[in-house]
Design an enzyme around this catalytic site. Structure first.
Site, mmCIF file in Angstrom:
data_model
loop_
_atom_site.group_PDB
_atom_site.id
_atom_site.type_symbol
_atom_site.label_atom_id
_atom_site.label_comp_id
_atom_site.label_asym_id
_atom_site.label_seq_id
_atom_site.Cartn_x
_atom_site.Cartn_y
_atom_site.Cartn_z
ATOM 1 N N ARG A 115 -21.330 75.556 -24.191
ATOM 2 C CA ARG A 115 -21.718 74.144 -23.957
ATOM 3 C C ARG A 115 -23.103 73.822 -24.479
ATOM 4 O O ARG A 115 -23.764 72.897 -24.025
ATOM 5 C CB ARG A 115 -21.621 73.774 -22.479
ATOM 6 N N GLU A 179 -30.990 59.563 -51.442
ATOM 7 C CA GLU A 179 -31.313 59.305 -50.027
ATOM 8 C C GLU A 179 -32.777 58.902 -49.882
ATOM 9 O O GLU A 179 -33.128 58.111 -49.006
ATOM 10 C CB GLU A 179 -31.007 60.540 -49.149
ATOM 11 N N LYS A 221 -36.829 58.389 -40.858
ATOM 12 C CA LYS A 221 -35.592 58.680 -40.139
ATOM 13 C C LYS A 221 -35.870 58.899 -38.654
ATOM 14 O O LYS A 221 -35.114 58.448 -37.790
ATOM 15 C CB LYS A 221 -34.867 59.888 -40.744
ATOM 16 N N GLU A 231 -26.414 56.091 -32.554
ATOM 17 C CA GLU A 231 -25.846 55.211 -33.578
ATOM 18 C C GLU A 231 -25.052 54.060 -32.997
ATOM 19 O O GLU A 231 -23.865 53.882 -33.266
ATOM 20 C CB GLU A 231 -24.968 55.993 -34.576
ATOM 21 N N ARG A 235 -29.378 52.411 -36.295
ATOM 22 C CA ARG A 235 -29.167 53.603 -37.113
ATOM 23 C C ARG A 235 -28.184 53.347 -38.255
ATOM 24 O O ARG A 235 -28.142 54.100 -39.225
ATOM 25 C CB ARG A 235 -28.694 54.760 -36.213
ATOM 26 N N HIS A 246 -19.272 56.247 -50.590
ATOM 27 C CA HIS A 246 -18.210 57.113 -50.061
ATOM 28 C C HIS A 246 -16.852 56.734 -50.636
ATOM 29 O O HIS A 246 -16.022 57.606 -50.935
ATOM 30 C CB HIS A 246 -18.151 57.030 -48.532
HETATM 31 N N1 LIG Z 1 -25.958 65.266 -40.212
HETATM 32 C C1 LIG Z 1 -26.372 64.264 -40.939
HETATM 33 O O1 LIG Z 1 -27.074 63.370 -40.462
HETATM 34 C C2 LIG Z 1 -26.012 64.228 -42.387
HETATM 35 C C3 LIG Z 1 -26.635 63.306 -43.238
HETATM 36 C C4 LIG Z 1 -26.321 63.325 -44.589
HETATM 37 C C5 LIG Z 1 -25.401 64.252 -45.075
HETATM 38 N N2 LIG Z 1 -24.809 65.130 -44.220
HETATM 39 C C6 LIG Z 1 -23.859 66.140 -44.713
HETATM 40 O O2 LIG Z 1 -24.562 67.008 -45.584
HETATM 41 C C7 LIG Z 1 -23.619 67.618 -46.468
HETATM 42 C C8 LIG Z 1 -24.206 67.659 -47.848
HETATM 43 O O3 LIG Z 1 -25.386 68.412 -47.823
HETATM 44 P P1 LIG Z 1 -25.986 69.086 -49.125
HETATM 45 O O4 LIG Z 1 -26.003 68.074 -50.206
HETATM 46 O O5 LIG Z 1 -27.251 69.744 -48.737
HETATM 47 O O6 LIG Z 1 -24.835 70.122 -49.528
HETATM 48 P P2 LIG Z 1 -24.655 71.713 -49.391
HETATM 49 O O7 LIG Z 1 -25.082 72.185 -48.063
HETATM 50 O O8 LIG Z 1 -23.265 72.011 -49.794
HETATM 51 O O9 LIG Z 1 -25.650 72.256 -50.483
HETATM 52 C C9 LIG Z 1 -25.396 71.962 -51.820
HETATM 53 C C10 LIG Z 1 -25.383 73.227 -52.670
HETATM 54 O O10 LIG Z 1 -26.708 73.670 -52.869
HETATM 55 C C11 LIG Z 1 -26.807 75.065 -52.628
HETATM 56 N N3 LIG Z 1 -28.170 75.310 -52.173
HETATM 57 C C12 LIG Z 1 -28.706 75.022 -50.980
HETATM 58 N N4 LIG Z 1 -30.013 75.279 -50.977
HETATM 59 C C13 LIG Z 1 -30.316 75.762 -52.214
HETATM 60 C C14 LIG Z 1 -31.514 76.165 -52.841
HETATM 61 N N5 LIG Z 1 -32.680 76.089 -52.216
HETATM 62 N N6 LIG Z 1 -31.451 76.596 -54.124
HETATM 63 C C15 LIG Z 1 -30.266 76.615 -54.788
HETATM 64 N N7 LIG Z 1 -29.113 76.217 -54.251
HETATM 65 C C16 LIG Z 1 -29.140 75.789 -52.981
HETATM 66 C C17 LIG Z 1 -25.749 75.348 -51.616
HETATM 67 O O11 LIG Z 1 -25.363 76.697 -51.661
HETATM 68 C C18 LIG Z 1 -24.631 74.404 -52.053
HETATM 69 O O12 LIG Z 1 -23.854 75.003 -53.060
HETATM 70 C C19 LIG Z 1 -22.339 66.825 -46.356
HETATM 71 O O13 LIG Z 1 -21.396 67.572 -45.659
HETATM 72 C C20 LIG Z 1 -22.739 65.601 -45.541
HETATM 73 O O14 LIG Z 1 -21.692 65.113 -44.744
HETATM 74 C C21 LIG Z 1 -25.114 65.130 -42.904
#
Ligand SMILES: NC(=O)c1ccc[n+]([C@@H]2O[C@H](COP(=O)([O-])OP(=O)(O)OC[C@H]3O[C@@H](n4cnc5c(N)ncnc54)[C@H](O)[C@@H]3O)[C@@H](O)[C@H]2O)c1
Length: 361
Positions: A115, A179, A221, A231, A235, A246
Protein backbone atom coordinates in the site's frame (compact mmCIF):
# COMPACT_ATOMS: atom_id res chain seq x y z
CA UNK A 1 7.59 20.93 -4.37
CA UNK A 2 4.35 19.06 -3.91
CA UNK A 3 1.53 18.93 -1.44
CA UNK A 4 1.83 17.97 2.21
CA UNK A 5 5.39 17.93 3.44
CA UNK A 6 6.80 18.66 -0.02
CA UNK A 7 10.05 17.30 -1.38
CA UNK A 8 13.28 18.55 -2.77
CA UNK A 9 14.15 18.56 -6.46
CA UNK A 10 17.90 18.79 -6.92
CA UNK A 11 19.05 19.77 -10.40
CA UNK A 12 22.62 20.06 -11.60
CA UNK A 13 25.68 18.72 -13.31
CA UNK A 14 27.07 15.85 -11.20
CA UNK A 15 24.12 15.40 -8.81
CA UNK A 16 24.51 11.64 -9.25
CA UNK A 17 27.93 11.77 -7.54
CA UNK A 18 26.20 12.52 -4.25
CA UNK A 19 23.27 10.14 -4.70
CA UNK A 20 24.17 8.06 -1.61
CA UNK A 21 24.25 10.98 0.84
CA UNK A 22 21.20 12.57 -0.71
CA UNK A 23 19.23 9.36 -0.40
CA UNK A 24 20.37 8.90 3.21
CA UNK A 25 19.08 12.38 3.97
CA UNK A 26 15.51 11.40 3.03
CA UNK A 27 15.23 7.77 4.18
CA UNK A 28 16.37 5.34 6.85
CA UNK A 29 15.80 2.45 4.40
CA UNK A 30 18.07 -0.59 4.39
CA UNK A 31 17.32 -1.65 0.81
CA UNK A 32 16.88 0.21 -2.44
CA UNK A 33 15.05 -1.46 -5.33
CA UNK A 34 16.80 0.21 -8.28
CA UNK A 35 14.43 0.09 -11.25
CA UNK A 36 15.88 1.07 -14.63
CA UNK A 37 15.72 0.01 -18.27
CA UNK A 38 18.51 -1.82 -20.08
CA UNK A 39 20.07 1.27 -21.71
CA UNK A 40 20.03 3.40 -18.60
CA UNK A 41 21.14 0.43 -16.55
CA UNK A 42 24.25 -0.01 -18.69
CA UNK A 43 25.02 3.70 -18.56
CA UNK A 44 24.42 4.60 -14.92
CA UNK A 45 23.27 1.73 -12.68
CA UNK A 46 26.74 0.53 -11.71
CA UNK A 47 27.74 4.00 -10.54
CA UNK A 48 24.49 4.57 -8.64
CA UNK A 49 24.77 1.12 -7.08
CA UNK A 50 28.36 1.70 -5.89
CA UNK A 51 27.60 5.13 -4.44
CA UNK A 52 24.51 3.91 -2.60
CA UNK A 53 26.32 0.85 -1.26
CA UNK A 54 28.98 3.21 0.09
CA UNK A 55 26.22 5.09 1.91
CA UNK A 56 25.13 1.83 3.55
CA UNK A 57 22.25 0.74 1.32
CA UNK A 58 21.76 -2.75 -0.05
CA UNK A 59 20.86 -2.26 -3.70
CA UNK A 60 18.55 -4.67 -5.50
CA UNK A 61 18.83 -3.93 -9.25
CA UNK A 62 15.84 -4.52 -11.52
CA UNK A 63 16.16 -3.70 -15.22
CA UNK A 64 13.15 -3.78 -17.55
CA UNK A 65 13.30 -3.97 -21.36
CA UNK A 66 13.43 -0.69 -23.30
CA UNK A 67 10.40 1.26 -24.31
CA UNK A 68 6.78 2.03 -23.60
CA UNK A 69 5.79 -1.65 -23.72
CA UNK A 70 7.44 -2.08 -20.31
CA UNK A 71 4.87 0.28 -18.82
CA UNK A 72 2.49 -2.63 -18.52
CA UNK A 73 0.32 -4.24 -15.92
CA UNK A 74 2.26 -7.50 -16.23
CA UNK A 75 5.63 -5.76 -15.81
CA UNK A 76 4.32 -3.97 -12.73
CA UNK A 77 3.23 -7.37 -11.41
CA UNK A 78 6.66 -8.88 -12.08
CA UNK A 79 8.38 -6.07 -10.20
CA UNK A 80 5.96 -6.31 -7.28
CA UNK A 81 6.70 -10.05 -7.04
CA UNK A 82 10.42 -9.34 -7.24
CA UNK A 83 10.15 -6.79 -4.41
CA UNK A 84 8.46 -9.41 -2.26
CA UNK A 85 10.99 -12.08 -3.25
CA UNK A 86 13.81 -9.78 -2.15
CA UNK A 87 12.03 -9.07 1.13
CA UNK A 88 11.78 -5.34 0.47
CA UNK A 89 9.95 -3.97 3.50
CA UNK A 90 7.77 -0.97 4.34
CA UNK A 91 10.70 1.21 5.30
CA UNK A 92 12.66 0.48 2.10
CA UNK A 93 12.53 2.52 -1.08
CA UNK A 94 12.09 2.17 -4.82
CA UNK A 95 14.40 4.28 -6.95
CA UNK A 96 13.33 5.05 -10.54
CA UNK A 97 16.50 5.62 -12.56
CA UNK A 98 15.62 6.48 -16.15
CA UNK A 99 13.09 8.22 -18.37
CA UNK A 100 9.36 8.63 -17.99
CA UNK A 101 8.65 4.96 -18.69
CA UNK A 102 10.73 3.78 -15.75
CA UNK A 103 9.50 6.68 -13.60
CA UNK A 104 5.82 5.93 -14.20
CA UNK A 105 6.26 2.17 -13.82
CA UNK A 106 8.48 2.24 -10.72
CA UNK A 107 6.32 4.98 -9.24
CA UNK A 108 3.21 2.87 -9.68
CA UNK A 109 4.92 -0.10 -8.05
CA UNK A 110 6.06 2.07 -5.13
CA UNK A 111 2.50 3.37 -4.75
CA UNK A 112 1.02 -0.12 -4.54
CA UNK A 113 3.63 -2.37 -2.88
CA UNK A 114 2.46 -2.84 0.71
CA UNK A 115 0.00 0.00 0.00
CA UNK A 116 2.87 2.35 -0.66
CA UNK A 117 6.58 2.58 0.13
CA UNK A 118 9.06 5.40 -0.45
CA UNK A 119 9.93 6.48 -3.99
CA UNK A 120 12.88 8.46 -5.28
CA UNK A 121 12.96 9.72 -8.86
CA UNK A 122 16.30 9.96 -10.66
CA UNK A 123 15.27 11.15 -14.14
CA UNK A 124 17.75 10.72 -17.00
CA UNK A 125 15.79 12.07 -19.98
CA UNK A 126 14.98 15.73 -20.56
CA UNK A 127 11.29 14.87 -20.66
CA UNK A 128 11.49 13.12 -17.31
CA UNK A 129 13.44 16.01 -15.77
CA UNK A 130 11.13 18.76 -16.99
CA UNK A 131 7.87 16.90 -16.67
CA UNK A 132 7.24 13.32 -15.60
CA UNK A 133 9.45 13.01 -12.50
CA UNK A 134 7.72 15.91 -10.76
CA UNK A 135 4.06 16.00 -9.84
CA UNK A 136 3.38 12.50 -8.59
CA UNK A 137 1.51 10.93 -11.48
CA UNK A 138 2.43 7.28 -11.95
CA UNK A 139 0.88 4.47 -13.90
CA UNK A 140 0.90 1.81 -16.55
CA UNK A 141 -0.79 1.39 -19.92
CA UNK A 142 -3.70 -0.97 -20.54
CA UNK A 143 -4.61 -2.58 -23.86
CA UNK A 144 -7.35 0.03 -24.16
CA UNK A 145 -4.99 2.98 -23.90
CA UNK A 146 -2.06 4.77 -22.31
CA UNK A 147 -1.86 5.52 -18.58
CA UNK A 148 -5.26 3.99 -17.87
CA UNK A 149 -4.23 2.48 -14.53
CA UNK A 150 -2.26 4.47 -12.04
CA UNK A 151 -1.94 6.29 -8.78
CA UNK A 152 -0.76 9.61 -7.43
CA UNK A 153 2.50 9.05 -5.60
CA UNK A 154 4.69 11.95 -4.59
CA UNK A 155 8.39 11.04 -4.34
CA UNK A 156 10.62 11.59 -1.30
CA UNK A 157 13.05 13.42 -3.56
CA UNK A 158 13.92 14.03 -7.20
CA UNK A 159 17.57 14.08 -8.23
CA UNK A 160 18.19 15.32 -11.77
CA UNK A 161 21.80 15.06 -12.92
CA UNK A 162 21.88 17.09 -16.13
CA UNK A 163 25.22 15.53 -17.16
CA UNK A 164 23.33 12.27 -17.86
CA UNK A 165 21.55 13.99 -20.76
CA UNK A 166 24.66 14.01 -22.97
CA UNK A 167 23.93 10.50 -24.27
CA UNK A 168 20.27 11.13 -25.20
CA UNK A 169 19.25 10.64 -28.83
CA UNK A 170 18.05 13.59 -30.93
CA UNK A 171 14.43 12.38 -30.86
CA UNK A 172 14.47 12.01 -27.09
CA UNK A 173 16.02 15.45 -26.75
CA UNK A 174 13.27 16.95 -28.86
CA UNK A 175 10.59 15.20 -26.79
CA UNK A 176 11.87 17.13 -23.82
CA UNK A 177 12.21 20.39 -25.76
CA UNK A 178 8.54 20.29 -26.74
CA UNK A 179 7.57 20.06 -23.07
CA UNK A 180 9.91 22.97 -22.28
CA UNK A 181 8.20 25.05 -24.99
CA UNK A 182 4.77 24.07 -23.67
CA UNK A 183 5.76 25.10 -20.15
CA UNK A 184 7.07 28.46 -21.35
CA UNK A 185 3.92 29.33 -23.30
CA UNK A 186 1.65 28.43 -20.40
CA UNK A 187 3.89 29.90 -17.69
CA UNK A 188 4.13 33.42 -19.08
CA UNK A 189 6.04 36.17 -20.84
CA UNK A 190 9.20 35.98 -18.73
CA UNK A 191 9.88 32.28 -19.40
CA UNK A 192 8.68 32.61 -23.01
CA UNK A 193 11.09 35.47 -23.73
CA UNK A 194 13.95 33.69 -21.94
CA UNK A 195 13.37 30.62 -24.08
CA UNK A 196 13.26 32.66 -27.29
CA UNK A 197 16.64 34.08 -26.36
CA UNK A 198 18.17 30.75 -25.38
CA UNK A 199 16.57 28.37 -27.89
CA UNK A 200 19.71 27.83 -29.96
CA UNK A 201 21.86 27.17 -26.86
CA UNK A 202 19.27 24.76 -25.51
CA UNK A 203 19.10 22.91 -28.82
CA UNK A 204 22.91 22.62 -28.56
CA UNK A 205 22.59 21.29 -25.00
CA UNK A 206 24.72 24.05 -23.50
CA UNK A 207 25.00 22.91 -19.85
CA UNK A 208 24.13 26.14 -18.01
CA UNK A 209 21.14 26.77 -20.27
CA UNK A 210 19.94 23.17 -19.91
CA UNK A 211 20.14 23.47 -16.13
CA UNK A 212 18.20 26.70 -16.12
CA UNK A 213 15.54 25.35 -18.48
CA UNK A 214 15.04 22.28 -16.26
CA UNK A 215 14.86 24.51 -13.18
CA UNK A 216 12.30 26.83 -14.76
CA UNK A 217 10.13 23.91 -15.88
CA UNK A 218 10.26 22.24 -12.48
CA UNK A 219 9.31 25.49 -10.74
CA UNK A 220 6.46 25.96 -13.17
CA UNK A 221 5.19 22.42 -12.80
CA UNK A 222 5.53 22.48 -9.01
CA UNK A 223 3.42 25.64 -8.92
CA UNK A 224 0.73 24.13 -11.11
CA UNK A 225 0.67 20.81 -9.26
CA UNK A 226 0.70 22.61 -5.90
CA UNK A 227 -2.55 24.30 -6.92
CA UNK A 228 -4.17 21.16 -8.24
CA UNK A 229 -2.48 17.96 -7.11
CA UNK A 230 -5.25 15.61 -8.30
CA UNK A 231 -5.85 17.23 -11.70
CA UNK A 232 -9.27 18.63 -11.06
CA UNK A 233 -8.73 21.96 -12.82
CA UNK A 234 -5.62 24.10 -13.39
CA UNK A 235 -3.36 21.09 -13.94
CA UNK A 236 -5.12 20.56 -17.26
CA UNK A 237 -2.95 23.33 -18.69
CA UNK A 238 -0.10 20.81 -18.82
CA UNK A 239 -1.99 19.13 -21.65
CA UNK A 240 -1.50 22.05 -24.01
CA UNK A 241 -0.52 20.69 -27.43
CA UNK A 242 -1.33 17.14 -26.37
CA UNK A 243 -4.92 16.88 -27.68
CA UNK A 244 -3.76 16.89 -31.29
CA UNK A 245 -0.31 15.58 -30.30
CA UNK A 246 -1.61 12.35 -28.79
CA UNK A 247 -4.16 11.95 -31.59
CA UNK A 248 -1.36 12.23 -34.16
CA UNK A 249 0.73 9.61 -32.38
CA UNK A 250 -2.26 7.29 -32.17
CA UNK A 251 -3.54 7.81 -35.72
CA UNK A 252 -0.10 7.36 -37.28
CA UNK A 253 0.70 4.33 -35.10
CA UNK A 254 2.73 4.86 -31.91
CA UNK A 255 6.42 5.32 -32.60
CA UNK A 256 5.94 6.70 -36.14
CA UNK A 257 5.90 10.40 -35.23
CA UNK A 258 8.35 11.20 -32.41
CA UNK A 259 6.50 12.41 -29.28
CA UNK A 260 8.20 15.81 -29.26
CA UNK A 261 7.32 16.58 -32.85
CA UNK A 262 3.74 15.46 -32.27
CA UNK A 263 3.37 17.74 -29.24
CA UNK A 264 4.95 20.68 -31.09
CA UNK A 265 2.56 20.11 -34.00
CA UNK A 266 -0.25 20.00 -31.45
CA UNK A 267 0.86 23.38 -30.10
CA UNK A 268 0.83 24.85 -33.61
CA UNK A 269 -2.63 23.44 -34.28
CA UNK A 270 -4.17 24.33 -30.93
CA UNK A 271 -2.74 27.85 -31.17
CA UNK A 272 -4.67 28.30 -34.40
CA UNK A 273 -7.84 27.07 -32.72
CA UNK A 274 -7.01 29.58 -29.94
CA UNK A 275 -6.90 32.35 -32.54
CA UNK A 276 -10.40 31.36 -33.53
CA UNK A 277 -11.92 30.74 -30.08
CA UNK A 278 -9.75 32.34 -27.40
CA UNK A 279 -8.57 35.60 -28.91
CA UNK A 280 -4.92 34.67 -29.52
CA UNK A 281 -3.37 37.33 -31.74
CA UNK A 282 -1.46 36.50 -34.88
CA UNK A 283 1.75 38.02 -33.46
CA UNK A 284 1.61 35.46 -30.61
CA UNK A 285 0.96 32.64 -33.07
CA UNK A 286 4.00 33.68 -35.12
CA UNK A 287 6.17 33.99 -32.02
CA UNK A 288 5.32 30.44 -31.03
CA UNK A 289 5.96 29.16 -34.58
CA UNK A 290 9.39 30.82 -34.57
CA UNK A 291 10.20 29.46 -31.11
CA UNK A 292 9.34 25.90 -32.12
CA UNK A 293 11.40 26.28 -35.32
CA UNK A 294 14.35 27.56 -33.27
CA UNK A 295 14.07 24.56 -30.93
CA UNK A 296 14.36 22.15 -33.85
CA UNK A 297 10.65 21.31 -33.77
CA UNK A 298 9.55 22.14 -37.33
CA UNK A 299 6.00 21.87 -38.66
CA UNK A 300 5.38 18.22 -39.48
CA UNK A 301 5.07 16.71 -42.87
CA UNK A 302 2.63 13.90 -42.32
CA UNK A 303 0.13 12.22 -44.55
CA UNK A 304 -2.89 11.71 -42.36
CA UNK A 305 -6.61 11.95 -42.92
CA UNK A 306 -8.34 14.60 -40.85
CA UNK A 307 -11.13 12.15 -40.01
CA UNK A 308 -8.67 9.62 -38.51
CA UNK A 309 -7.05 12.28 -36.38
CA UNK A 310 -10.46 13.54 -35.29
CA UNK A 311 -11.50 10.02 -34.28
CA UNK A 312 -8.30 9.60 -32.27
CA UNK A 313 -8.95 12.93 -30.57
CA UNK A 314 -12.22 11.64 -29.18
CA UNK A 315 -10.21 9.27 -26.98
CA UNK A 316 -8.48 12.22 -25.25
CA UNK A 317 -8.74 12.19 -21.47
CA UNK A 318 -10.10 15.73 -21.38
CA UNK A 319 -13.19 14.73 -23.39
CA UNK A 320 -16.36 15.23 -21.35
CA UNK A 321 -19.75 13.87 -22.42
CA UNK A 322 -18.27 13.21 -25.84
CA UNK A 323 -17.10 16.79 -26.35
CA UNK A 324 -13.40 17.42 -27.09
CA UNK A 325 -11.80 20.03 -24.80
CA UNK A 326 -8.57 21.84 -25.60
CA UNK A 327 -6.19 24.02 -23.66
CA UNK A 328 -6.18 27.28 -25.62
CA UNK A 329 -3.70 30.04 -24.78
CA UNK A 330 -4.64 33.63 -25.62
CA UNK A 331 -1.27 35.12 -24.62
CA UNK A 332 1.82 33.85 -22.76
CA UNK A 333 0.61 32.80 -19.30
CA UNK A 334 -3.09 33.03 -20.15
CA UNK A 335 -5.12 30.00 -21.11
CA UNK A 336 -8.48 28.33 -20.77
CA UNK A 337 -9.70 24.79 -21.29
CA UNK A 338 -12.46 25.12 -23.87
CA UNK A 339 -15.07 22.77 -25.28
CA UNK A 340 -14.54 22.66 -29.02
CA UNK A 341 -17.50 21.64 -31.18
CA UNK A 342 -16.99 18.84 -33.71
CA UNK A 343 -17.69 21.18 -36.63
CA UNK A 344 -14.99 23.59 -35.45
CA UNK A 345 -12.47 20.79 -35.06
CA UNK A 346 -13.35 19.42 -38.50
CA UNK A 347 -12.86 22.84 -40.09
CA UNK A 348 -9.49 23.32 -38.42
CA UNK A 349 -8.36 19.78 -39.17
CA UNK A 350 -9.38 20.27 -42.80
CA UNK A 351 -7.31 23.45 -43.03
CA UNK A 352 -4.42 21.74 -41.25
CA UNK A 353 -4.53 18.69 -43.53
CA UNK A 354 -4.58 20.89 -46.63
CA UNK A 355 -1.37 22.68 -45.51
CA UNK A 356 0.22 19.24 -45.33
CA UNK A 357 -0.69 18.71 -48.97
CA UNK A 358 1.14 21.92 -49.82
CA UNK A 359 -2.00 23.83 -50.87
CA UNK A 360 -1.29 26.65 -48.44
CA UNK A 361 1.87 28.29 -47.11
N1 LIG B 1 3.94 11.02 -14.97
C1 LIG B 1 3.85 12.09 -15.70
O1 LIG B 1 3.45 13.16 -15.24
C2 LIG B 1 4.27 12.03 -17.13
C3 LIG B 1 4.41 13.20 -17.88
C4 LIG B 1 4.85 13.12 -19.19
C5 LIG B 1 5.14 11.88 -19.74
N2 LIG B 1 4.99 10.75 -19.00
C6 LIG B 1 5.33 9.43 -19.55
O2 LIG B 1 6.72 9.41 -19.82
C7 LIG B 1 6.97 8.42 -20.82
C8 LIG B 1 7.97 8.96 -21.80
O3 LIG B 1 9.16 9.27 -21.12
P1 LIG B 1 10.56 9.36 -21.87
O4 LIG B 1 10.38 10.20 -23.07
O5 LIG B 1 11.57 9.75 -20.86
O6 LIG B 1 10.75 7.87 -22.41
P2 LIG B 1 11.65 6.62 -21.96
O7 LIG B 1 11.61 6.44 -20.49
O8 LIG B 1 11.21 5.47 -22.78
O9 LIG B 1 13.09 7.06 -22.39
C9 LIG B 1 13.35 7.24 -23.75
C10 LIG B 1 14.57 6.44 -24.18
O10 LIG B 1 15.74 7.09 -23.73
C11 LIG B 1 16.62 6.15 -23.12
N3 LIG B 1 17.38 6.89 -22.12
C12 LIG B 1 16.97 7.34 -20.93
N4 LIG B 1 17.91 8.08 -20.35
C13 LIG B 1 18.97 8.10 -21.20
C14 LIG B 1 20.23 8.73 -21.18
N5 LIG B 1 20.58 9.54 -20.19
N6 LIG B 1 21.06 8.53 -22.23
C15 LIG B 1 20.68 7.75 -23.28
N7 LIG B 1 19.49 7.16 -23.36
C16 LIG B 1 18.64 7.33 -22.33
C17 LIG B 1 15.73 5.10 -22.57
O11 LIG B 1 16.42 3.88 -22.42
C18 LIG B 1 14.64 5.01 -23.63
O12 LIG B 1 15.04 4.16 -24.68
C19 LIG B 1 5.64 8.06 -21.42
O13 LIG B 1 5.26 6.79 -20.99
C20 LIG B 1 4.69 9.11 -20.86
O14 LIG B 1 3.38 8.62 -20.69
C21 LIG B 1 4.58 10.82 -17.71
Amino acid sequence: VGAGDGYEVVIGDGVMDTIGERLRAVTAAEKVALVTDQTVGELFAMKADTLMARAGFTVVPMAVPLGESSKSWSMAGDILEALAAHAISRGDVVMALGGGVVGDLAGFVAATYMRGIGLVQVPTTLLAMVDSSVGGKTGVDLNAGKNLAGAFKQPLAVMADTSTLASLSEDEWRSGLAEVAKSAVIDGEEFFAWLEENAAALLDRQPDVVEEAVGRCVEFKARVVGEDELEEGPRECLNYGHTLGHALEKASGYGTVPHGLAVAEGMRFEMRVAMDLAGAESAFVKRQDRLLDALGLPALEVELHATEVHAAMRGDKKVRSGVVRMVLPSAPGQWQCVEVADATISAHLGAWASTKEGDQP
